[in-house]
Every structure is written in structure tokens, then in C-alpha cells.
Write an enzyme that holds these catalytic residues in place. Sequence first.
Site, PDB file in Angstrom:
ATOM      1  N   HIS A 167      -3.905   0.557   8.440  1.00  0.00           N
ATOM      2  CA  HIS A 167      -4.465  -0.357   7.444  1.00  0.00           C
ATOM      3  C   HIS A 167      -3.306  -0.999   6.694  1.00  0.00           C
ATOM      4  O   HIS A 167      -2.832  -0.491   5.685  1.00  0.00           O
ATOM      5  CB  HIS A 167      -5.365   0.414   6.486  1.00  0.00           C
ATOM      6  CG  HIS A 167      -6.062  -0.447   5.472  1.00  0.00           C
ATOM      7  ND1 HIS A 167      -6.738  -1.601   5.800  1.00  0.00           N
ATOM      8  CD2 HIS A 167      -6.188  -0.316   4.127  1.00  0.00           C
ATOM      9  CE1 HIS A 167      -7.252  -2.143   4.709  1.00  0.00           C
ATOM     10  NE2 HIS A 167      -6.930  -1.386   3.680  1.00  0.00           N
ATOM     11  N   ARG A 203       0.831  -1.197   0.000  1.00  0.00           N
ATOM     12  CA  ARG A 203       0.000   0.000   0.000  1.00  0.00           C
ATOM     13  C   ARG A 203       0.868   1.250   0.000  1.00  0.00           C
ATOM     14  O   ARG A 203       0.536   2.264  -0.598  1.00  0.00           O
ATOM     15  CB  ARG A 203      -0.929   0.000   1.213  1.00  0.00           C
ATOM     16  CG  ARG A 203      -1.998  -1.078   1.187  1.00  0.00           C
ATOM     17  CD  ARG A 203      -2.884  -1.004   2.417  1.00  0.00           C
ATOM     18  NE  ARG A 203      -3.950  -2.020   2.385  1.00  0.00           N
ATOM     19  CZ  ARG A 203      -3.829  -3.233   2.892  1.00  0.00           C
ATOM     20  NH1 ARG A 203      -2.694  -3.595   3.464  1.00  0.00           N
ATOM     21  NH2 ARG A 203      -4.827  -4.088   2.830  1.00  0.00           N
ATOM     22  N   ARG A 259     -13.103  -8.941   7.217  1.00  0.00           N
ATOM     23  CA  ARG A 259     -12.261 -10.076   6.819  1.00  0.00           C
ATOM     24  C   ARG A 259     -12.000 -10.996   8.010  1.00  0.00           C
ATOM     25  O   ARG A 259     -12.074 -12.229   7.903  1.00  0.00           O
ATOM     26  CB  ARG A 259     -10.948  -9.548   6.237  1.00  0.00           C
ATOM     27  CG  ARG A 259     -11.127  -8.913   4.866  1.00  0.00           C
ATOM     28  CD  ARG A 259      -9.898  -8.187   4.375  1.00  0.00           C
ATOM     29  NE  ARG A 259     -10.086  -7.732   2.988  1.00  0.00           N
ATOM     30  CZ  ARG A 259      -9.360  -6.802   2.396  1.00  0.00           C
ATOM     31  NH1 ARG A 259      -8.362  -6.216   3.058  1.00  0.00           N
ATOM     32  NH2 ARG A 259      -9.601  -6.444   1.144  1.00  0.00           N
TER      33      ARG A 259
END
Length: 310
Positions: free
Chosen positions: A175, A88, A151
Site C-alpha cells: 500500500h 506512510r 481509486r
Amino acid sequence: MSKVTVVGAGNVGATVANVLAHKDLVKEVVILDIKGDFAKGKALDSYQQASVDGFSTRLTGTDDYADTADSDIVVITAGIPRKPGMSRDDLISTNAKIVTMVTRSIMEHSKNPIIIVVSNPLDVMTYAAYKASGLPKNRVFGMAGILDTARYRAFLSMALDVSSKDIQAMLLGGHGDTMVPLPRYTTVSGIPVTELIGEDELDAIVERTKKGGGELVKLMGTSAWYAPGAAAAQMVAAILRDEKRIFPCCAYLEGEYGQEGIFLGVPVKLGKEGIAELMELKLNEDEMALMNTSADAVRGVLEVYKGMDV
């Protein structure tokens, strides 16, 4: 509230708009993208479901920020998605510029919107939107914790062979791979999860949750969209209904959890003004150590952002 804008007509943005339209809570959803015809096509395709699925929300697509005027809520999904081999954090250079430009353009046409950021790297992109908007901290926050706990709950549901609807969970931190799932705050219909599953299996589920996004990137060649889009739409619905629901969201910290001046995933209460309350849990020593590690990782990426000319 009568108008929601979703910036980005890609998989995530289109899913946010479609799920939100099906909830039938808002008069208009605008999908904005630099590819105007693409946005118009996504909006038209989605609106043609209205008579089939029974909703009245009107969807429109555009490449003109003027069409977003007077938006009550703006969901920013714009940016490049992850590809195999990318973290990310690799996205920061491109997506920071995109998110900053998008936020400034939105603010030219909407005076006091609530902004929900979905673009990655999420924690730092939320910081970028916060700085670019000039809005108070309760009106700019990010979607990550709802997706990550979804999740976590899905993996637990499969392992325990129970409905995910009965699983309640909390997850903190950035995150990414340093996120902090909290088994101590995880229950199944009120039963502590530790009474239903062995420690080794639970630890494996926690680790799979941390890498849940990467698992999907490897499988599909790009980032996920169904669950992220639905998670962002759930946040929008909680605000529209002024539900005061408690969700883990990426929020600006000013001393909470021992952190200052960064966005990090923590439990908040969502209502019509955005974040109505930021909740500080009493973490034990091990949990706080994990939280600090996660914060340090986010701060490292934030320093890269601050060194950029955005």
C-alpha cells in the site's frame, strides 16, 4: 456474528462504524478510543441516524477494552494520520507501538476475533497485529487493495465517462507508491480496458492511483477517510455474510508470488473464517518484476519495525 469493534474514533474509524451500521448486518458496533467521550459522541451521533435511515444496529462508544469483549471482528484504525510531506513509512515508530498495544488489549477480552488492520504503514502494521495477536494468518489481514482499486476505478470512470460499477480491476503489492495496478486484469463490463483507452492515458491513471493517497493529503492536509472507511466496512460485510467475495487484501505470504514471511496485497476470498483462500495469479515477467519491487519496499520497512523495541 453479533459484535464488531472499531478501534479509533477518528475520521476513518467513525466512517467504518457508520457505514457498517447502515448495512444493518450486526447487532452492535463498539467504537473504542483513548478519548472516551469523543468515542461516545461519535457513536451517539451515528446512532441517532438509525430512525432516519432505517437501521437497527446499536452503536456505543468507550475507552474501556472490557466493552469490546467477545467481538467477532475488530477493525484497527488507531494511529496518527499522515500530514503533508510525510510518507506512510514515516508513521512506523508511533503507529507500531499503538497497533501492538491495541491488539494485545483486544486479545485479553476476545478469544478468536478476525482482525482487519487499516493503520499505516499498512503492510507492516498488519504484520505487527499478526505477531501481537497470536491468531492464525487467515484471521489477521489488512485493508488496502479495495481502497486502491476503488481509486483506480474512480479515475477510469472519469476518463471513460462510464459508471464505476461496471469497472472490475485488480491491484497487487504494498500500500504505497510501489503498488501494482494490473491493466491486464481490468475490464469494463467484460471489455478489456486496453480496448477503450490509450496506453499513455492508462499509464497516467495507473501513476495517479499509486499516488492517490498523497494527492488527498495535499488537498486536505490529512489522510482520506470516506473511501478507506467504506472499503473496510465492505470487508466486514463480506465476512458477516460469508459471501466468499474476492478482494485484494493485505495477506501473509508463505511462498506465494515468490515471497516469504511478509504481508502484501494479493487477491483473497473472504468468508466467515476470514481468508478462505489466497489466490495466486499467473503474472507475466513485467508484472512479477513490479511485484518484487513492491515486496522489497515493504520488506525494507519491515526490517525497521523488527529493529524496534515494541
